[in-house]
Motif scaffolding. Sequence first.
Motif, PDB file in Angstrom:
ATOM      1  N   LEU A  27      63.156 -16.123 138.617  1.00 35.63           N
ATOM      2  CA  LEU A  27      61.874 -16.492 138.014  1.00 35.63           C
ATOM      3  C   LEU A  27      62.013 -17.672 137.053  1.00 35.63           C
ATOM      4  CD1 LEU A  27      60.418 -12.927 137.306  1.00 35.63           C
ATOM      5  CD2 LEU A  27      59.589 -14.561 139.000  1.00 35.63           C
ATOM      6  N   LEU A  28      63.141 -17.721 136.357  1.00 32.42           N
ATOM      7  CA  LEU A  28      63.360 -18.806 135.390  1.00 32.42           C
ATOM      8  C   LEU A  28      63.491 -20.161 136.071  1.00 32.42           C
ATOM      9  CD1 LEU A  28      65.803 -17.020 132.932  1.00 32.42           C
ATOM     10  CD2 LEU A  28      63.652 -18.109 132.276  1.00 32.42           C
ATOM     11  N   THR A  29      63.998 -20.175 137.275  1.00 33.74           N
ATOM     12  CA  THR A  29      64.185 -21.452 137.984  1.00 33.74           C
ATOM     13  C   THR A  29      62.936 -21.885 138.742  1.00 33.74           C
ATOM     14  OG1 THR A  29      65.153 -20.264 139.868  1.00 33.74           O
ATOM     15  CG2 THR A  29      66.675 -21.144 138.222  1.00 33.74           C
ATOM     16  N   GLU A  30      61.900 -21.048 138.730  1.00 35.80           N
ATOM     17  CA  GLU A  30      60.617 -21.430 139.334  1.00 35.80           C
ATOM     18  C   GLU A  30      59.803 -22.134 138.268  1.00 35.80           C
ATOM     19  OE1 GLU A  30      58.766 -17.971 140.939  1.00 35.80           O
ATOM     20  OE2 GLU A  30      60.398 -17.539 142.356  1.00 35.80           O
ATOM     21  N   ARG A  31      59.799 -23.454 138.309  1.00 35.86           N
ATOM     22  CA  ARG A  31      59.171 -24.218 137.227  1.00 35.86           C
ATOM     23  C   ARG A  31      57.950 -24.991 137.730  1.00 35.86           C
ATOM     24  NH1 ARG A  31      64.800 -25.255 136.528  1.00 35.86           N
ATOM     25  NH2 ARG A  31      65.660 -24.444 134.570  1.00 35.86           N
ATOM     26  N   VAL A  32      57.063 -24.316 138.406  1.00 35.02           N
ATOM     27  CA  VAL A  32      55.805 -24.961 138.811  1.00 35.02           C
ATOM     28  C   VAL A  32      54.853 -24.845 137.624  1.00 35.02           C
ATOM     29  CG1 VAL A  32      53.903 -24.971 140.454  1.00 35.02           C
ATOM     30  CG2 VAL A  32      56.208 -24.308 141.202  1.00 35.02           C
ATOM     31  N   VAL A  33      54.717 -25.939 136.891  1.00 33.28           N
ATOM     32  CA  VAL A  33      53.974 -25.910 135.625  1.00 33.28           C
ATOM     33  C   VAL A  33      52.532 -26.337 135.860  1.00 33.28           C
ATOM     34  CG1 VAL A  33      53.905 -26.745 133.252  1.00 33.28           C
ATOM     35  CG2 VAL A  33      56.109 -26.502 134.417  1.00 33.28           C
ATOM     36  N   PRO A  34      51.555 -25.465 135.601  1.00 33.44           N
ATOM     37  CA  PRO A  34      50.138 -25.832 135.756  1.00 33.44           C
ATOM     38  C   PRO A  34      49.760 -26.968 134.811  1.00 33.44           C
ATOM     39  CG  PRO A  34      50.397 -23.451 135.505  1.00 33.44           C
ATOM     40  CD  PRO A  34      51.716 -24.066 135.164  1.00 33.44           C
ATOM     41  N   THR A  35      48.757 -27.728 135.197  1.00 37.28           N
ATOM     42  CA  THR A  35      48.300 -28.844 134.358  1.00 37.28           C
ATOM     43  C   THR A  35      47.797 -28.347 133.011  1.00 37.28           C
ATOM     44  OG1 THR A  35      47.644 -30.050 136.354  1.00 37.28           O
ATOM     45  CG2 THR A  35      46.760 -30.834 134.252  1.00 37.28           C
ATOM     46  N   LYS A  41      51.708 -18.625 133.297  1.00 41.93           N
ATOM     47  CA  LYS A  41      51.941 -17.185 133.355  1.00 41.93           C
ATOM     48  C   LYS A  41      53.432 -16.885 133.284  1.00 41.93           C
ATOM     49  CE  LYS A  41      47.837 -16.405 136.270  1.00 41.93           C
ATOM     50  NZ  LYS A  41      47.358 -15.907 137.594  1.00 41.93           N
ATOM     51  N   GLY A  42      53.757 -15.616 133.083  1.00 42.42           N
ATOM     52  CA  GLY A  42      55.131 -15.148 133.166  1.00 42.42           C
ATOM     53  C   GLY A  42      56.070 -15.854 132.214  1.00 42.42           C
ATOM     54  N   PHE A  43      57.169 -16.366 132.759  1.00 40.87           N
ATOM     55  CA  PHE A  43      58.204 -16.970 131.928  1.00 40.87           C
ATOM     56  C   PHE A  43      57.874 -18.393 131.476  1.00 40.87           C
ATOM     57  CE2 PHE A  43      61.760 -14.097 133.797  1.00 40.87           C
ATOM     58  CZ  PHE A  43      61.235 -13.039 133.072  1.00 40.87           C
ATOM     59  N   LEU A  44      56.660 -18.835 131.775  1.00 44.70           N
ATOM     60  CA  LEU A  44      56.195 -20.110 131.237  1.00 44.70           C
ATOM     61  C   LEU A  44      55.345 -19.897 129.989  1.00 44.70           C
ATOM     62  CD1 LEU A  44      55.270 -22.027 134.510  1.00 44.70           C
ATOM     63  CD2 LEU A  44      57.253 -22.423 133.036  1.00 44.70           C
ATOM     64  N   THR A  45      55.300 -18.652 129.526  1.00 47.44           N
ATOM     65  CA  THR A  45      54.565 -18.320 128.299  1.00 47.44           C
ATOM     66  C   THR A  45      55.515 -17.674 127.289  1.00 47.44           C
ATOM     67  OG1 THR A  45      53.959 -16.064 128.958  1.00 47.44           O
ATOM     68  CG2 THR A  45      52.515 -17.851 129.684  1.00 47.44           C
ATOM     69  N   SER A  46      55.220 -17.844 126.027  1.00 49.23           N
ATOM     70  CA  SER A  46      56.051 -17.249 124.969  1.00 49.23           C
ATOM     71  C   SER A  46      56.044 -15.730 125.045  1.00 49.23           C
ATOM     72  CB  SER A  46      55.551 -17.703 123.594  1.00 49.23           C
ATOM     73  OG  SER A  46      55.692 -19.102 123.453  1.00 49.23           O
ATOM     74  N   ASP A  47      54.881 -15.139 125.346  1.00 49.01           N
ATOM     75  CA  ASP A  47      54.785 -13.680 125.427  1.00 49.01           C
ATOM     76  C   ASP A  47      55.635 -13.132 126.573  1.00 49.01           C
ATOM     77  OD1 ASP A  47      53.111 -13.613 123.275  1.00 49.01           O
ATOM     78  OD2 ASP A  47      51.263 -13.423 124.443  1.00 49.01           O
ATOM     79  N   GLY A  48      55.591 -13.814 127.720  1.00 51.01           N
ATOM     80  CA  GLY A  48      56.366 -13.372 128.872  1.00 51.01           C
ATOM     81  C   GLY A  48      57.858 -13.425 128.606  1.00 51.01           C
ATOM     82  N   VAL A  49      58.295 -14.489 127.949  1.00 49.42           N
ATOM     83  CA  VAL A  49      59.715 -14.640 127.623  1.00 49.42           C
ATOM     84  C   VAL A  49      60.143 -13.603 126.591  1.00 49.42           C
ATOM     85  CG1 VAL A  49      61.416 -16.179 126.558  1.00 49.42           C
ATOM     86  CG2 VAL A  49      59.774 -17.098 128.196  1.00 49.42           C
ATOM     87  N   ALA A  50      59.324 -13.390 125.569  1.00 44.38           N
ATOM     88  CA  ALA A  50      59.655 -12.424 124.510  1.00 44.38           C
ATOM     89  C   ALA A  50      59.779 -11.013 125.082  1.00 44.38           C
ATOM     90  CB  ALA A  50      58.593 -12.469 123.421  1.00 44.38           C
ATOM     91  N   LYS A  51      58.900 -10.654 126.011  1.00 47.62           N
ATOM     92  CA  LYS A  51      58.948  -9.325 126.622  1.00 47.62           C
ATOM     93  C   LYS A  51      60.237  -9.134 127.415  1.00 47.62           C
ATOM     94  CE  LYS A  51      56.364  -6.234 129.678  1.00 47.62           C
ATOM     95  NZ  LYS A  51      55.162  -6.080 130.553  1.00 47.62           N
ATOM     96  N   ALA A  52      60.611 -10.158 128.185  1.00 41.16           N
ATOM     97  CA  ALA A  52      61.842 -10.081 128.982  1.00 41.16           C
ATOM     98  C   ALA A  52      63.068 -10.004 128.084  1.00 41.16           C
ATOM     99  CB  ALA A  52      61.934 -11.276 129.920  1.00 41.16           C
TER     100      ALA A  52
END
Length: 282
Positions: A27-35, A41-52
């Motif tokens: 998931l970390l290597t999936e870096r499709v960043v929305p405009t 979502k997920g690991f592109l957000t602070s909340d997602g990273v903090a939870k993991a």
Amino acid sequence: DEVAPRVRALSTKCLDHIALLARYQSLLTERVVPTSPSDRKGFLTSDGVAKALSELNKLPVISDAEEMLAIREDTLKWEMQALPILAKARPTFDEIAELKRCLDLILEGRSNKRAAIVADKRRNSETEAEMKLFAHTDMETICSSLYTRTKTLFSAASKWKERADPVLCVLRSFGLSLAGNEPAVASKSACMVDLKLISDLLAAYAGLGIDVSVQFDRLSAIYKAASDWSTQISTELQDASLSFEKLLAVVEDSGRSRIAGIIVRPTRGVVDTLGDLLRWYL
């Protein structure tokens, strides 16, 4: 009889952990960043990273996935720090320098969160290289424009300051108060500064896109004082109505009012020679 169930339980838990870590790394290597940041979502957000990270913190070992998540957390924090600063028309040099410092720590794998996680861990060159590559890719993908602009602004401003600061330091060594009150570096043979160099620095400042106003304001004041002196003396020396006596008085007064440390036209040598000629004639 009791050992076998325990081994099976530990094996199952270990396999679950391995599967979780593998999924996180994927998931970390999936870096499709929305405009739009709001679409992340997920690991592109602070909340997602903090939870993991909270989940991985429960494991008895430090995994590559946990270190990568730590880098991702610091990258997202840096992005939030950079956005308001780089939105300014002219951020200050101190703001950009601090952004660049934090950026370098992330790219070197020494950002705050990762440093805290691996503080007691024995490092190895292979893992360090992998983490640095991850950090670079993260920064270039997630924070592309901010990353590039920070480097560009810092590089341009640093080069300008590397030219401006020594000029002001030299002028302070000549006792010029307009150059500031900081201690001057002692020099046995401090060279005078050509006014053209100050003019070039002031012209280059306009394109910096960054506020280095302390140095700029000092150089502007020095340039104005030296230019005004040059204009006034040149005008008086070319006044055909002045007697030789008055002309000599102008020459002698120009030496006392000349801006210290600045090479400006007419040069000191020219004015001194004219004074010698007038004194000889009179």
